[in-house]
Design a protein around this motif. Structure first.
Motif, PDB file in Angstrom:
ATOM      1  N   CYS A   1     -42.278  18.721 -26.817  1.00 29.31           N
ATOM      2  CA  CYS A   1     -43.401  18.768 -28.026  1.00 29.31           C
ATOM      3  C   CYS A   1     -43.972  20.910 -27.960  1.00 29.31           C
ATOM      4  O   CYS A   1     -44.128  21.799 -28.446  1.00 29.31           O
ATOM      5  N   TRP A   2     -43.968  20.999 -26.858  1.00 28.48           N
ATOM      6  CA  TRP A   2     -44.710  22.416 -25.969  1.00 28.48           C
ATOM      7  C   TRP A   2     -42.923  23.500 -26.232  1.00 28.48           C
ATOM      8  O   TRP A   2     -43.575  24.395 -26.159  1.00 28.48           O
ATOM      9  N   HIS A   3     -42.175  23.030 -26.129  1.00 29.79           N
ATOM     10  CA  HIS A   3     -40.785  24.157 -26.629  1.00 29.79           C
ATOM     11  C   HIS A   3     -40.836  24.389 -28.177  1.00 29.79           C
ATOM     12  O   HIS A   3     -39.818  25.082 -28.170  1.00 29.79           O
ATOM     13  N   LEU A   4     -41.468  23.607 -29.179  1.00 31.31           N
ATOM     14  CA  LEU A   4     -41.070  23.371 -30.248  1.00 31.31           C
ATOM     15  C   LEU A   4     -41.364  25.028 -30.955  1.00 31.31           C
ATOM     16  O   LEU A   4     -40.193  25.128 -31.951  1.00 31.31           O
ATOM     17  N   PRO A   5     -42.180  25.079 -30.916  1.00 32.29           N
ATOM     18  CA  PRO A   5     -42.078  27.257 -31.705  1.00 32.29           C
ATOM     19  C   PRO A   5     -40.920  27.764 -31.574  1.00 32.29           C
ATOM     20  O   PRO A   5     -41.229  28.901 -31.672  1.00 32.29           O
TER      21      PRO A   5
END
Length: 292
Positions: A184-188
């Motif tokens: 989730c943290w990597h999504l951007p």
């Protein structure tokens, strides 16, 4: 053995094991990173007419580590910060674990290229781009990755989050939860034009990082919670993870890598059990932290 476990793999840097504190920590990491990464993604797509986030974005990889330091200072004080620092500098983990740290990412990369060739692609196109670098450059790139993405991320994920999760659940469950949060943290980055992860498959990202997280936990359990070992592993995975643009555009290398990491995670689960530590290294109910 129990005394050894308590003394070498202590988690005193996470003194408040409540669920609320862990949720707060994840929120702090996301906020500190996404406050720049989300505007950078929007800038890259022309949604925002500015450039400040593009300038800050690459150096923002240290935000998880900074959030970890702030969190540990607030919840544990100097003693907990010292313990976090000790694990960050813990390099005496045994030569065989360095062999594992070096060979697993390279083995996954070479296997990906081989399978890519067997399924219709070109072996050379499936090889990591880093293999085109002059040999003397590779140690320098590893050092840069270790000091940026490696320490920047792993101080948070394996330095703070994983020990807290291991207080509540077995290693595999902790790994899967952390892997989902990590994805989730990597999504951007997937929505950032020009980023290495741009346009990657989101479902495959979640499966891949969950599987990788299992392997990280296995290393963590056998290296006395060394953050440095995790950071080096992170650096080497990143070095060998990207194949040629033509191959990556097909999506096949990402799929192959995901399958290989899942297979490795499954083998480790079968061999070492749900705690990924083996019988001798499994934490006891009275221990203060994960096994060495």
């Amino acid at each position: 053995m129990a005394k050894h476990i308590r003394s070498t793999a202590t988690t005193t840097s996470q003194p408040k094991p409540g669920i609320a504190s862990l949720v707060f920590f994840f929120g702090l990491v996301f906020f500190a990173t996404w406050i720049v990464w989300v505007p950078r993604a929007l800038e890259s797509r022309g949604v925002l007419d500015s450039h400040w986030a593009q300038l800050l974005g690459r150096g923002w990889t240290y935000m998880p580590a900074l959030a970890a330091v702030v969190f540990v200072a607030l919840t544990g004080g100097r003693r907990s910060l010292a313990e976090l620092g000790r694990r960050l500098l813990l390099w005496r983990i045994g030569w065989r674990w360095y062999v594992a740290i070096v060979t697993i990412p390279l083995g996954i990369a070479l296997s990906t290229a081989a399978i890519y060739a067997l399924t219709g692609g070109q072996f050379s196109a499936g090889l990591p781009l880093a293999m085109d670098l002059p040999l003397p450059m590779i140690p320098l790139i590893i050092a840069i990755r270790l000091l940026t993405d490696g320490i920047g991320e792993e101080t948070a994920w394996r330095g703070v989050a994983l020990p807290q999760l291991l207080r509540r659940m077995n290693g595999v469950t902790a790994s899967l939860i952390l892997g989902i949060v990590w994805a989730c943290w990597h999504l951007p980055l997937i929505f950032t034009v020009g980023a290495p992860m741009a346009n990657n498959s989101i479902p495959l990202l979640f499966v891949l990082l969950a599987a990788e997280s299992v392997v990280y936990t296995w290393l963590y359990q056998h290296t006395r919670g060394s953050i440095l070992a995790a950071a080096l592993f992170h650096a080497l995975i990143g070095l060998w993870a990207i194949a040629s643009p033509a191959a990556e555009a097909t999506g096949h290398p990402q799929l192959i890598r995901t399958i290989l990491w899942c297979a490795l995670a499954g083998v480790l689960l079968l061999k070492y059990g749900a705690n990924l530590a083996g019988r001798q290294n499994a934490p006891t109910e009275t221990s203060d932290g994960p096994a060495a």
